[in-house]
Design an enzyme around this catalytic site. Sequence first.
Site, PDB file in Angstrom:
ATOM      1  N   TRP A 263      44.609  47.893  45.023  1.00  0.00           N
ATOM      2  CA  TRP A 263      45.571  46.913  44.735  1.00  0.00           C
ATOM      3  C   TRP A 263      46.808  47.587  44.013  1.00  0.00           C
ATOM      4  CZ3 TRP A 263      46.646  43.945  39.717  1.00  0.00           C
ATOM      5  CH2 TRP A 263      47.560  42.875  39.778  1.00  0.00           C
TER       6      TRP A 263
ATOM      7  N   ASP B 176      36.805  44.306  38.170  1.00  0.00           N
ATOM      8  CA  ASP B 176      37.918  43.095  38.623  1.00  0.00           C
ATOM      9  C   ASP B 176      37.219  42.233  39.468  1.00  0.00           C
ATOM     10  OD1 ASP B 176      40.416  42.084  39.331  1.00  0.00           O
ATOM     11  OD2 ASP B 176      41.305  43.871  40.094  1.00  0.00           O
TER      12      ASP B 176
ATOM     13  N   ALA C 123      38.471  39.136  41.086  1.00  0.00           N
ATOM     14  CA  ALA C 123      39.686  38.224  41.579  1.00  0.00           C
ATOM     15  C   ALA C 123      39.325  37.335  42.906  1.00  0.00           C
ATOM     16  CB  ALA C 123      40.900  38.987  41.948  1.00  0.00           C
TER      17      ALA C 123
ATOM     18  N   LYS D   9      42.523  32.542  42.933  1.00  0.00           N
ATOM     19  CA  LYS D   9      42.369  32.537  44.224  1.00  0.00           C
ATOM     20  C   LYS D   9      41.347  31.498  44.591  1.00  0.00           C
ATOM     21  CE  LYS D   9      44.479  36.346  44.060  1.00  0.00           C
ATOM     22  NZ  LYS D   9      45.858  36.878  44.620  1.00  0.00           N
TER      23      LYS D   9
END
Length: 391
Positions: free
Chosen positions: A126, A207, A209, A242
């Site tokens: 990212w 992470d 997400a 999300k």
Amino acid sequence: MAQFELPEPQPDPLLQLIGRYRADTRSNKIDLGVGVYKDNQNNTPVLAAVKEAEATLHQQQQSKSYLGLTGDIEFVEALGELILPATSITIMGAQTPGGSGALRLAAELYNTAHPNGTLWIGLPTWPNHLPLTESTGVKTATFNYFDRGTQQLQFEAMLNAVNSADAGDAILLHGCCHNPTGADLSLQQWQQLAELIAQRSVIPIIDIAYHGLGTGLDQDLAATRLIAASCEQTLIAASCSKNFGLYRDRTGAVYMAAHNAKTASRAQAMFGQIARKIYSMPPDHGAAVVRMILHNGSLKKLWLDELDTMVNRINSLRTEMAKQSSYLEFVAHQHGMFSLLPLTPAQVNSLIDDHAVYLACDGRINVAGCQPEQIGQFVSALNEVGYSGIE
Ligand code: LMR
């Protein structure tokens, strides 16, 4: 008079796409840009579970007085329990402004505890991972995670990076639904990696997400659970943007999952102290909504059903893309919202300018932004710019 000498602003290329797509008046435009889920009406809806929780919150909330540096602690606990259901590992943390806030606190905490350590980051990643973590002063090093020409994971390079890391270094891992490649490790590879990370005394920072949007919630969290079980201390940055569709409400949490309860509790206090120096306290609304959903059996079921609808839609789009173009065959085997197509910058520009197909400048597509009836147009546009798949 003294003047500010400010550098020319550098717009974020990903977020810039939102504005460019909105301003485009072509009726055939396709939005494969920023990582936002869309339904078959091309909307990013507020989930029904969120709407219901919001209605109750509106009725019941009596005060907006401060909650404290770690935010809504019942939200933090409920989300922590979802990530790491009852085990001997202690998971404690703090509510944060989105997953980015969680990453920032995780990197700050790491840098405080290991000021001479290095944070290893696999590329591509990212685009904000490096700027965000480096802004804490933490030293970073990179390794190859993925070859987009062949669409192959570079697992050996990942193992080599961990082998060359010093004890006390950290590694940033995408727990599932890798952004931008969609290429995740197999469970067997995660197991091997987890053992090596533990053996080398490297600290994992995970992470997460996109959990729930790859295969299913439990499957998507399997790697995080495995790492946390294998390593003494694991930092986890979790986002609700999300999977709860709470993008602009900035809802997330940072955790320390530790085999030693005292470490987890110290980390929790420290997250609060770090937050105090940056933004003091996180925004409440999204966390209150998620807490209400996770505390209420029928709302939780409604949310899980909606999550299922989202993941099924994404995966059927993946299957359909692969069906309509043999050059997109790999897309069907990847997970989450993204795949990284081996496109040149000129091909990306032409897709946007000449074919109204919006995608990130590195060739990343957000599969979730596509409409089923747009796949044909997308495939034709790829052919017209000379895209020829993997090497
Ligand atoms: C993305 O990668 O598109 C999203 O995570 C949005 C963002 O903040 O970059």
